[in-house]
Enzyme design. Structure first.
Site, PDB file in Angstrom:
ATOM      1  N   ASP A  49       0.766  -1.130   0.067  1.00 15.88           N
ATOM      2  CA  ASP A  49      -0.015  -0.138   0.103  1.00 15.88           C
ATOM      3  C   ASP A  49       0.866   1.216   0.070  1.00 15.88           C
ATOM      4  OD1 ASP A  49      -2.366  -1.314  -0.137  1.00 15.88           O
ATOM      5  OD2 ASP A  49      -2.863  -1.027   1.715  1.00 15.88           O
ATOM      6  N   ASN A  84      -3.310  -4.263  -1.163  1.00 16.57           N
ATOM      7  CA  ASN A  84      -4.593  -4.366  -1.717  1.00 16.57           C
ATOM      8  C   ASN A  84      -4.718  -2.954  -2.718  1.00 16.57           C
ATOM      9  OD1 ASN A  84      -4.793  -3.705   1.019  1.00 16.57           O
ATOM     10  ND2 ASN A  84      -6.876  -3.289   0.517  1.00 16.57           N
ATOM     11  N   HIS A  85      -4.316  -1.977  -1.973  1.00 15.53           N
ATOM     12  CA  HIS A  85      -4.498  -0.844  -2.711  1.00 15.53           C
ATOM     13  C   HIS A  85      -3.733  -0.530  -3.868  1.00 15.53           C
ATOM     14  CE1 HIS A  85      -7.265   1.430   0.311  1.00 15.53           C
ATOM     15  NE2 HIS A  85      -6.984   0.568   1.126  1.00 15.53           N
ATOM     16  N   HIS A 190      -0.885  -3.545   6.012  1.00 24.13           N
ATOM     17  CA  HIS A 190      -2.320  -3.866   5.815  1.00 24.13           C
ATOM     18  C   HIS A 190      -3.101  -3.383   7.044  1.00 24.13           C
ATOM     19  CE1 HIS A 190      -6.082  -4.857   3.763  1.00 24.13           C
ATOM     20  NE2 HIS A 190      -6.408  -5.838   4.836  1.00 24.13           N
ATOM     21  N   HIS A 192      -3.234  -0.558  10.035  1.00 22.72           N
ATOM     22  CA  HIS A 192      -2.338   0.693  10.269  1.00 22.72           C
ATOM     23  C   HIS A 192      -1.923   1.117  11.740  1.00 22.72           C
ATOM     24  CE1 HIS A 192      -4.525   2.499   6.603  1.00 22.72           C
ATOM     25  NE2 HIS A 192      -3.921   1.283   6.191  1.00 22.72           N
TER      26      HIS A 192
END
Length: 372
Positions: A49, A84-85, A190, A192
C-alpha cells in the site's frame, strides 16, 4: 546490519477530500525518507500500500519517485510488495510499480513471479503479495516454496500484506502459525496500527509497521499511544524483539471524543484549539456539544480548525445530530475504510449504480476475476 520496515503510506489519499490532508500524507512519507537517509540502513523493506489507488494521481507518483530516488542516490535498495490498494481491479490495467521500476532499476525489487531476493549474499528476503480470502491456499504454496528456498540462510525476512489473527480476530485471512517458524522477522502491512510480537519462543518477531499517517479517525488513539512512522531493525547479532526500535514522524493533531456540556467544557476546548495554533498545521476536531452552545462555539472556532465534525447533543432525547463539513460521499468513503472494505471498488460501484452505468456488471466481473 540494519534495515527499515515501512508500510501503508497510501500516497494520494485525500481524507475529507482536502488538499491539505493529501499533502500531509506526502509530507509524512518524505519525512520517513529523510529519517531513513539520516540512519543509512543497509536496505528498506516495504509491506505494501505505497499508493492509495492502483491508478495514483500525478502528485502521488511524483512523491513516491522523489522519495525512492533519494534512497537510490544513497545506494539503499528497497524491497516492495503490492498491497490491496496497489493492485488494479481490472486485469487490463497495469500496476503502478512498473513505472517506478523503469526509473529506479535494480534499486527497487518487487515480488511477482519471483517470491524472494537475497541482499548482499547474506539476508534472504521473501515476499507474498496481498490476495483475497479465496486465494489464500495459493499463498500457502508460495510460503512453502519460500521456506524451502531459504534453508541455506541464517538471516531471513518475510514480507506480507494480510489481516492476521490474533491482531485482527474479528476479520482475518491468516493465522500467525501459518508463517514459517525459522524466519527472524515477519514484516506485515495492511493493519494501520503498529504491532510487535515475539513468536517461536522469542526467536522470531512478528510485526506490523503501521501506516505513516492517520488515515482514519479510528487510528487517532493508537497514534497517541504508539506513534506513526517505521521500524528500524538490527540483524548484526542475536535477533529478538529488542533488536527493533520505533522511529516516529509527527502527524497533524486530531482532537476527538470532546464532550461540551457546559460553559467550562466550552472554554477548555476553545483554549485547547487556540494553544494548537502555534503548530504548523491546524488541528482536526470531532466533538459533541449541547444545543444551546452550538452556534456560538461553531462561530468561535471557525478559523481554528482545518476540518471539524460536530454533533449537536439533545440532552432530553440523548441523541445527537451530526453537523459537519463533509459531503455524503466523503462520509461514505470514510465508513467503507473504517470497515476495512475495498474503498476503490465499493465507492466505484456506488457511483456507477447512481449513474445507471451499463458497465456496472462488467466492472464487478473484472473485480471478482482479479481477486477471487
Amino acid at each position: 546490519m540494519q534495515f527499515v520496515h515501512m508500510a501503508d503510506n497510501h500516497l494520494g489519499y485525500r481524507q475529507y477530500n482536502l488538499d491539505e490532508r493529501e499533502n500531509d500524507i506526502y509530507e509524512s512519507f518524505l519525512e520517513c525518507i529523510d529519517k531513513i537517509i539520516e540512519i543509512r540502513p543497509d536496505f528498506v523493506i516495504h509491506s505494501g500500500d505505497l499508493f492509495e489507488s492502483p491508478q495514483p494521481p500525478v502528485n502521488a507518483i511524483r512523491c513516491a519517485m522523489e522519495g525512492l530516488l533519494k534512497l537510490k542516490e544513497k545506494n539503499i535498495p528497497i524491497y516492495l510488495i503490492h498491497g490491496n490498494h496497489d493492485i488494479p481491479k481490472s486485469q487490463q490495467k497495469g500496476k503502478p510499480f512498473g513505472l517506478l521500476k523503469k526509473i529506479l532499476g535494480n534499486s527497487l525489487l518487487t515480488f511477482g513471479k519471483n517470491k524472494s531476493h537475497v541482499f548482499n549474499n547474506e539476508v534472504f528476503i521473501g515476499g507474498i503479495e496481498y490476495v483475497s480470502q479465496n486465494k489464500i491456499p495459493k499463498t500457502y504454496e508460495d510460503l512453502e516454496k519460500i521456506n524451502s528456498d531459504s534453508k541455506n540462510y541464517k538471516k531471513k525476512i518475510l514480507l506480507f500484506h494480510q489481516s492476521v489473527n490474533p491482531f485482527i480476530p474479528q476479520s482475518f485471512e491468516m493465522q500467525v502459525t501459518d508463517f514459517p517458524d525459522d524466519f527472524n522477522y515477519i514484516a506485515g502491512g495492511h493493519i494501520h496500527q503498529r504491532a510487535l510480537k515475539p513468536i517461536n519462543d522469542g526467536n522470531s518477531v512478528f510485526s506490523y509497521a503501521g501506516s505513516t499517517d492517520i488515515m482514519s479517525v479510528s487510528e487517532v488513539k493508537d497514534y497517541k499511544k504508539n506513534g506513526k512512522g517505521f521500524y528500524l531493525g538490527d540483524l548484526s547479532g542475536d535477533f529478538d524483539i529488542n533488536s527493533i526500535q520505533k522511529i516516529d514522524v509527527e502527524c497533524r493533531n486530531f482532537l476527538i471524543d470532546k464532550k461540551i456540556k457546559n460553559e467550562n467544557d466550552y472554554k477548555k476546548t476553545v483554549e485547547e484549539l487556540q494553544n494548537l495554533q502555534s503548530e504548523k498545521k491546524k488541528p482536526i476536531l470531532y466533538c459533541d456539544i449541547v444545543e444551546n452552545l452550538f452556534n456560538s462555539f461553531n462561530d468561535e472556532i471557525a478559523n481554528l480548525t482545518l476540518y471539524k465534525r460536530i454533533s449537536r447533543i439533545d440532552e432530553n432525547l440523548e441523541e445527537s445530530l451530526i453537523i459537519n463539513e463533509s459531503s455524503i460521499e466523503e462520509i461514505f468513503q470514510e465508513y467503507i475504510k473504517n470497515k476495512e472494505m475495498d474503498v476503490n471498488f465499493v465507492y466505484g460501484l456506488y457511483k456507477k449504480l447512481l449513474e445507471n452505468d451499463e458497465d456496472s456488471l462488467l466492472y464487478v466481473n473484472d473485480y471478482f476475476k482479479g481477486n477471487y
